[in-house]
Design an enzyme around this catalytic site. Sequence first.
Site, short mmCIF file in Angstrom:
data_model
loop_
_atom_site.label_atom_id
_atom_site.label_comp_id
_atom_site.label_asym_id
_atom_site.label_seq_id
_atom_site.Cartn_x
_atom_site.Cartn_y
_atom_site.Cartn_z
N LYS A 245 -13.04 -1.16 6.47
CA LYS A 245 -12.53 -2.53 8.49
C LYS A 245 -13.13 -2.44 9.12
O LYS A 245 -13.86 -2.76 9.89
CB LYS A 245 -10.81 -2.02 7.16
CG LYS A 245 -10.19 -2.10 6.05
CD LYS A 245 -9.21 -2.15 6.01
CE LYS A 245 -8.62 -1.67 4.47
NZ LYS A 245 -8.36 -3.19 3.67
N TRP B 197 0.77 -1.18 0.03
CA TRP B 197 0.10 -0.54 -0.03
C TRP B 197 0.61 1.02 0.40
O TRP B 197 0.73 2.00 -0.63
CB TRP B 197 -1.36 0.06 1.01
CG TRP B 197 -2.09 -0.86 1.08
CD1 TRP B 197 -2.53 -2.28 2.03
CD2 TRP B 197 -2.87 -1.19 -0.07
NE1 TRP B 197 -3.38 -3.21 1.26
CE2 TRP B 197 -3.96 -2.13 -0.62
CE3 TRP B 197 -3.65 -0.13 -0.52
CZ2 TRP B 197 -4.90 -3.08 -1.07
CZ3 TRP B 197 -4.26 -0.84 -2.34
CH2 TRP B 197 -5.47 -1.54 -2.28
N ASP C 298 -1.81 6.98 5.82
CA ASP C 298 -2.59 6.11 4.95
C ASP C 298 -3.17 5.16 6.66
O ASP C 298 -2.38 4.39 6.50
CB ASP C 298 -2.51 5.26 4.01
CG ASP C 298 -3.23 4.46 3.67
OD1 ASP C 298 -4.44 4.25 3.83
OD2 ASP C 298 -3.28 3.25 2.85
C1 LIG Z 1 -3.50 0.72 3.60
C2 LIG Z 1 -4.70 0.41 2.63
N1 LIG Z 1 -4.74 1.28 1.97
C3 LIG Z 1 -5.33 1.44 0.67
C4 LIG Z 1 -6.21 0.87 0.45
C5 LIG Z 1 -6.91 0.65 -0.26
O1 LIG Z 1 -8.27 1.91 -0.46
P1 LIG Z 1 -9.83 1.04 -0.73
O2 LIG Z 1 -9.99 0.28 -1.64
O3 LIG Z 1 -11.27 2.27 0.16
O4 LIG Z 1 -9.22 2.29 -2.28
C6 LIG Z 1 -6.30 -0.07 1.25
C7 LIG Z 1 -6.97 -1.50 1.28
O5 LIG Z 1 -7.08 -2.61 1.30
C8 LIG Z 1 -5.46 -0.57 2.15
O6 LIG Z 1 -5.47 -1.54 3.07
#
Ligand SMILES: Cc1ncc(COP(=O)(O)O)c(C=O)c1O
Length: 359
Positions: free
Chosen positions: A194, A101, A170
């Site tokens: 989540k 991520w 994030d």
């Molecule tokens: C740490 C992290 N950042 C970003 C995301 C992407 O998020 P979204 O699906 O809400 O765009 C996720 C998705 O699992 C994630 O776990």
Amino acid sequence: MRAHNFGAGPCTLPLEVLEEVQAEFVDFDGTGMSLIEMSHRSPEYEAVHDAALGLAREVAEAPEDFEVLFVQGGATLQFAMVAMNLLALEQKAGYVVSGSWGKRALEDAEPHGDVYSAWDGKADSYTRMPRSAEIDIRAGTRYLHVTTNETIGGIRMVDIPELGVPLVADMSSDYLARPIDWRLYDLVYGGVQKNLAPAGMAVIYVRRSALDSARKDLGSFLRYSWHAETRSLGHTPPMFSIYIMGKVLARMKRGGGIRAVEKTAAEKAAVLYGVIDESAGFYRNPVDPAVRSHMNIVFRLPEEALEKEFLAASEQAGMVGLKGHRSVGGLRASLYYALPMASVEYLAEFMADFQSSHG
Ligand SMILES: Cc1ncc(COP(=O)(O)O)c(C=O)c1O
């Protein structure tokens, strides 16, 4: 019967919240319609909206000089939106690449500004977090981006770097499951699907001074300042996510707030790490023990065939979502806020039994 849902997101939500929503779904508060059928300009919806905004501030213990925003598009939109808003032409931003991520955050920011990798854990297969001294901060850095919990690698940032550069984080996969040291951040974001709500948006906390200096030459939806000025009601918001999130946050508050969520998360994680550590190598967790995630517990078995068997047997036993991310394989148990301790203990017992019969 409810499934034991270890999904990495979307995932389980509190049963009492689902039941409350069910009870008021068809006729919300005597209006003769469900909340998602009514105007987002109605007083009934605005009350729900404002309550959710207030609780998002209260549970996170966010100070007054932060704005709370609800923005559709999930955390992925934030990867780009952060750089679009915060990076002026002559500025740079550093990114800690602690896993999949963090890498995505950097890649998605690249078209929007001068961004660089300030640390990359690739050499250690993303099994550890950096020490502050290892993070390379270049001159003219506007912010350092971190991922507080890498959902795929099952690794969390325990020591948040204090390097004199504002942080952007994030927090998607440990959102409101640990206190936030607001001194360090200019902006915090995360998808809600989540710990907090059904998918459909991100919650963003942004320091007012960062809004004041943000870029203005963007379409309205892409400007944080527009969402702040309109209380996230400048357009039709994701009403269902906001409505349910309000109830989840109220439950967090009743349960003792963010510190209580953190404590329970640590206890749930300790149950599974205990099984892994006592398995004499039958179950293996690759992460540096000091930074093991409290949310996503990743583990391997001695052979892939056994992992497949484990997964099939777990499904037979009423558990879902234990397959590791497709990019890394193995198994992963996500223990988000609403997952009951009873489900964790059920899995722990299943793991011990599986080892007895296959070890
Ligand atoms: C740490 C992290 N950042 C970003 C995301 C992407 O998020 P979204 O699906 O809400 O765009 C996720 C998705 O699992 C994630 O776990």
